[in-house]
Design a protein around this motif. Structure first.
Motif, PDB file in Angstrom:
ATOM      1  N   TYR A   1       0.809  -1.243  -0.110  1.00 15.92           N
ATOM      2  CA  TYR A   1       0.010   0.133   0.077  1.00 15.92           C
ATOM      3  C   TYR A   1       0.893   1.349   0.080  1.00 15.92           C
ATOM      4  N   GLY A   2       2.010   1.207  -0.339  1.00 11.01           N
ATOM      5  CA  GLY A   2       2.882   2.211  -0.582  1.00 11.01           C
ATOM      6  C   GLY A   2       3.241   3.154   0.755  1.00 11.01           C
TER       7      GLY A   2
ATOM      8  N   LYS B   1      -7.570   5.589   9.299  1.00  7.34           N
ATOM      9  CA  LYS B   1      -8.656   5.403  10.008  1.00  7.34           C
ATOM     10  C   LYS B   1      -8.746   4.129  10.584  1.00  7.34           C
ATOM     11  N   SER B   2      -7.916   3.297  10.151  1.00 10.83           N
ATOM     12  CA  SER B   2      -7.699   1.840  10.788  1.00 10.83           C
ATOM     13  C   SER B   2      -6.169   1.391  10.636  1.00 10.83           C
ATOM     14  N   ASN B   3      -5.833   0.338  11.352  1.00  9.47           N
ATOM     15  CA  ASN B   3      -4.512  -0.101  11.267  1.00  9.47           C
ATOM     16  C   ASN B   3      -4.312  -0.754   9.801  1.00  9.47           C
ATOM     17  N   PRO B   4      -3.171  -0.468   8.905  1.00 10.49           N
ATOM     18  CA  PRO B   4      -3.289  -0.805   7.675  1.00 10.49           C
ATOM     19  C   PRO B   4      -3.201  -2.522   7.563  1.00 10.49           C
ATOM     20  N   VAL B   5      -2.921  -3.244   8.608  1.00 12.04           N
ATOM     21  CA  VAL B   5      -3.141  -4.459   8.521  1.00 12.04           C
ATOM     22  C   VAL B   5      -4.381  -4.827   8.104  1.00 12.04           C
ATOM     23  N   HIS B   6      -5.378  -3.963   8.416  1.00 17.97           N
ATOM     24  CA  HIS B   6      -7.101  -4.549   8.020  1.00 17.97           C
ATOM     25  C   HIS B   6      -7.273  -3.865   6.771  1.00 17.97           C
ATOM     26  N   TRP B   7      -6.391  -2.928   5.791  1.00 22.26           N
ATOM     27  CA  TRP B   7      -6.982  -2.456   4.812  1.00 22.26           C
ATOM     28  C   TRP B   7      -7.056  -3.487   3.376  1.00 22.26           C
ATOM     29  N   HIS B   8      -7.941  -3.108   2.736  1.00 24.10           N
ATOM     30  CA  HIS B   8      -8.071  -4.143   1.618  1.00 24.10           C
ATOM     31  C   HIS B   8      -8.245  -3.327   0.337  1.00 24.10           C
ATOM     32  N   ASP B   9      -8.004  -4.026  -0.786  1.00 22.36           N
ATOM     33  CA  ASP B   9      -7.780  -3.435  -2.327  1.00 22.36           C
ATOM     34  C   ASP B   9      -8.983  -2.711  -2.579  1.00 22.36           C
ATOM     35  N   GLU B  10     -10.094  -3.015  -2.293  1.00 24.80           N
ATOM     36  CA  GLU B  10     -11.225  -2.220  -2.705  1.00 24.80           C
ATOM     37  C   GLU B  10     -11.545  -0.862  -2.170  1.00 24.80           C
ATOM     38  N   GLN B  11     -10.813  -0.672  -1.132  1.00 28.69           N
ATOM     39  CA  GLN B  11     -10.973   0.873  -0.404  1.00 28.69           C
ATOM     40  C   GLN B  11     -10.617   1.800  -1.502  1.00 28.69           C
TER      41      GLN B  11
ATOM     42  N   GLY C   1      -9.830   7.697   0.663  1.00 24.24           N
ATOM     43  CA  GLY C   1     -10.608   8.458   1.545  1.00 24.24           C
ATOM     44  C   GLY C   1     -11.220   7.603   2.790  1.00 24.24           C
ATOM     45  N   GLU C   2     -11.221   6.262   2.532  1.00 27.62           N
ATOM     46  CA  GLU C   2     -11.760   5.087   3.433  1.00 27.62           C
ATOM     47  C   GLU C   2     -10.563   4.550   4.336  1.00 27.62           C
ATOM     48  N   ARG C   3      -9.258   4.970   4.030  1.00 25.11           N
ATOM     49  CA  ARG C   3      -8.030   4.603   4.660  1.00 25.11           C
ATOM     50  C   ARG C   3      -7.359   5.773   5.571  1.00 25.11           C
ATOM     51  N   TRP C   4      -7.640   6.852   5.064  1.00 28.20           N
ATOM     52  CA  TRP C   4      -6.995   8.011   5.658  1.00 28.20           C
ATOM     53  C   TRP C   4      -7.880   9.156   5.891  1.00 28.20           C
ATOM     54  N   PHE C   5      -7.649  10.071   6.985  1.00 31.17           N
ATOM     55  CA  PHE C   5      -8.547  11.143   7.338  1.00 31.17           C
ATOM     56  C   PHE C   5      -7.677  12.140   6.201  1.00 31.17           C
ATOM     57  N   MET C   6      -8.664  13.027   5.621  1.00 29.83           N
ATOM     58  CA  MET C   6      -8.150  13.712   4.440  1.00 29.83           C
ATOM     59  C   MET C   6      -7.819  14.984   4.887  1.00 29.83           C
TER      60      MET C   6
END
Length: 231
Positions: free
Chosen positions: A62-63, A113-123, A126-131
């Motif tokens: 996820y860079g 917004k959550s620990n990156p270990v819980h991220w998924h490709d469809e997000q 704006g679903e991963r980060w506070f903007m």
């Protein structure tokens, strides 16, 4: 976001410090090089760091492998049934949040917004980060452990302010396979690394709360894992 924006949010919720936990080996590399380093920086410069199997591949995917993670709270004090050692290691670096006001030019600070270990490709992003500063301020409270700060400096390094740093080190009340006390050995290694990097370091024992289970959990570590964390 800029460091000043995140500083304003953290000050408003009562946060006074930033924290970064890691293993003894990786922490010694930080001290020798004079600051927190991204895992990409360590790898590219062929320095020493302990693998983090739960997150390394995700960070690359996820860079965020080239960024530096800090928390506004000490995760060792997290709530619920998971009380115990910080999952990233027993060496806790602590900084005043004013560090965010003195970041290198060109640095960005993001909050997950959550620990990156819980991220998924469809997000979406704006679903991963506070903007924005406003969005972060409206959705964070003191103690939100999964809302990590991710600092992206141009160099991949965040120098220790005034070449000084404060460390809180877990004491597992165990000996290493060599027979040496784990806490004493780690303290000596960290101090030697700081001397190499010309860093003034203050190493304190981490003070657990009365309901902490870290000593009991450290007792379950096999020799290899204990060595990875404290040497």
């Amino acid at each position: 976001m800029k460091g000043t924006e995140v500083f304003n949010v953290l000050k408003a919720i009562g946060a006074a410090h930033l924290h970064h936990a890691n293993t003894g080996r990786t922490s010694c590399t930080f001290l020798e090089r004079g600051g927190l380093l991204s895992r990409a920086f360590v790898e590219e410069n062929k320095l020493e760091q302990t693998p983090q199997p739960a997150s390394d591949e995700i960070d690359k995917k996820y860079g965020i492998w080239n960024r530096i993670f800090v928390d506004h709270v000490d995760i060792h004090y997290r709530a619920g049934r998971k009380k115990g050692p910080n999952h990233y290691g027993p060496v806790l670096f602590r900084f005043d949040i004013a560090l965010l006001l003195e970041l290198p030019a060109g640095t960005d600070v993001h909050a997950t917004k959550s620990n990156p270990v819980h991220w998924h490709d469809e997000q979406q992003e704006g679903e991963r980060w506070f903007m924005t500063e406003r969005e972060l301020g409206e959705n964070i409270h003191f103690g939100d452990f999964d809302k990590m700060l991710v600092i992206n400096t141009p160099s991949g390094k965040l120098a220790f302010p005034k070449k000084q740093v404060e460390i809180f080190l877990d004491d597992p009340n165990r000996s290493l396979p060599s027979g040496q006390d784990a806490y004493a050995y780690a303290t000596t290694r960290l101090q030697a690394a700081a001397n190499t990097g010309k860093i003034k370091v203050l190493i304190n024992p981490h003070e657990c709360r009365t309901d902490c289970s870290c000593v009991q959990k450290y007792a379950t570590f096999d020799a290899e894992r204990l060595g990875l964390w404290f040497t």
